[in-house]
Design a protein around this motif. Sequence first.
Motif, PDB file in Angstrom:
ATOM      1  N   ALA A  24       4.440   4.349   9.670  1.00 47.28           N
ATOM      2  CA  ALA A  24       3.296   5.006   9.414  1.00 47.28           C
ATOM      3  C   ALA A  24       3.522   5.241   7.704  1.00 47.28           C
ATOM      4  O   ALA A  24       4.657   5.628   7.269  1.00 47.28           O
ATOM      5  N   TYR A  25       2.311   5.350   7.038  1.00 47.05           N
ATOM      6  CA  TYR A  25       2.494   5.403   5.716  1.00 47.05           C
ATOM      7  C   TYR A  25       1.431   6.686   5.413  1.00 47.05           C
ATOM      8  O   TYR A  25       0.609   6.972   6.177  1.00 47.05           O
ATOM      9  N   GLU A  26       1.601   6.845   3.920  1.00 46.57           N
ATOM     10  CA  GLU A  26       0.519   8.194   3.606  1.00 46.57           C
ATOM     11  C   GLU A  26      -0.172   7.934   2.459  1.00 46.57           C
ATOM     12  O   GLU A  26      -1.375   8.248   2.500  1.00 46.57           O
ATOM     13  N   ASN A  27       0.361   6.815   1.443  1.00 50.04           N
ATOM     14  CA  ASN A  27      -0.698   6.859   0.413  1.00 50.04           C
ATOM     15  C   ASN A  27      -1.463   5.565   0.586  1.00 50.04           C
ATOM     16  O   ASN A  27      -1.080   4.290   0.989  1.00 50.04           O
ATOM     17  N   THR A  28      -2.784   5.567   0.496  1.00 52.47           N
ATOM     18  CA  THR A  28      -3.752   4.594   0.695  1.00 52.47           C
ATOM     19  C   THR A  28      -3.569   3.697  -0.296  1.00 52.47           C
ATOM     20  O   THR A  28      -4.621   2.675  -0.271  1.00 52.47           O
ATOM     21  N   ALA A  29      -2.906   3.651  -1.468  1.00 53.81           N
ATOM     22  CA  ALA A  29      -3.114   2.750  -2.486  1.00 53.81           C
ATOM     23  C   ALA A  29      -2.020   1.502  -2.063  1.00 53.81           C
ATOM     24  O   ALA A  29      -2.126   0.624  -2.793  1.00 53.81           O
TER      25      ALA A  29
END
Lengths: 113, 114
Positions: A24-29
């Motif tokens: 899972a990641y947080e940064n949509t970039a």
Amino acid sequence: QQQVKQSPQSLIVQKGGISIINCAYENTAFDYFPWYQQFPGKGPALLIAIRPDVSEKKEGRFTISFNKSAKQFSLHIMDSQPGDSATYFCAASMTAGGFKTIFGAGTRLFVKA
Amino acid sequence: ETGVTQTPRHLVMGMTNKKSLKCEQHLGHNAMYWYKQSAKKPLELMFVYSLEERVENNSVPSRFSPECPNSSHLFLHLHTLQPEDSALYLCASSQDFGASYGYTFGSGTRLTVV
């Protein structure tokens, strides 16, 4: 914002079974999501990767499933073999506008014969 | 061979020694990296070089000093290290600075500081 959370930390699967590792990641970039496979005494090797414009990518027994809205992606190893026993790392990269790649902490997979 | 060669494979050094790690790639890649891999921790980026220019120094102590004399070679000079610096040091390269096609890693140098 910059973490990539990988689970489980370790996994034991019977030969022929399905191995599933989640990230899972947080940064949509982030726009590039590779998986690396590392055997003892070796460096990580790129196994398969996906970009966010597709929801699934398959290469042989290895499949990445990508859920952009949930900011999650997973590696599925079908028909797991003892030779698949290794440590698997997910990563998330921002490929434009400067460099940024964040790795997950790794999952140690053991496939029982 | 993966295309990225690291030497030596193993290194034991005292805290007062000076040693260097070497990395070589002949893949025509434009970016090279040093990573530190410690047990049960994510890979830690140390340095990034793009076209022989250092573009990132990730708050690494000055006892680690990188050098990139050309696009194919990367060194990591070590001096007055601490026992907690013991780890696997990985060199990697990528086609472009953004690693948009992933990395090619070497097999690493296993460093033990005594």
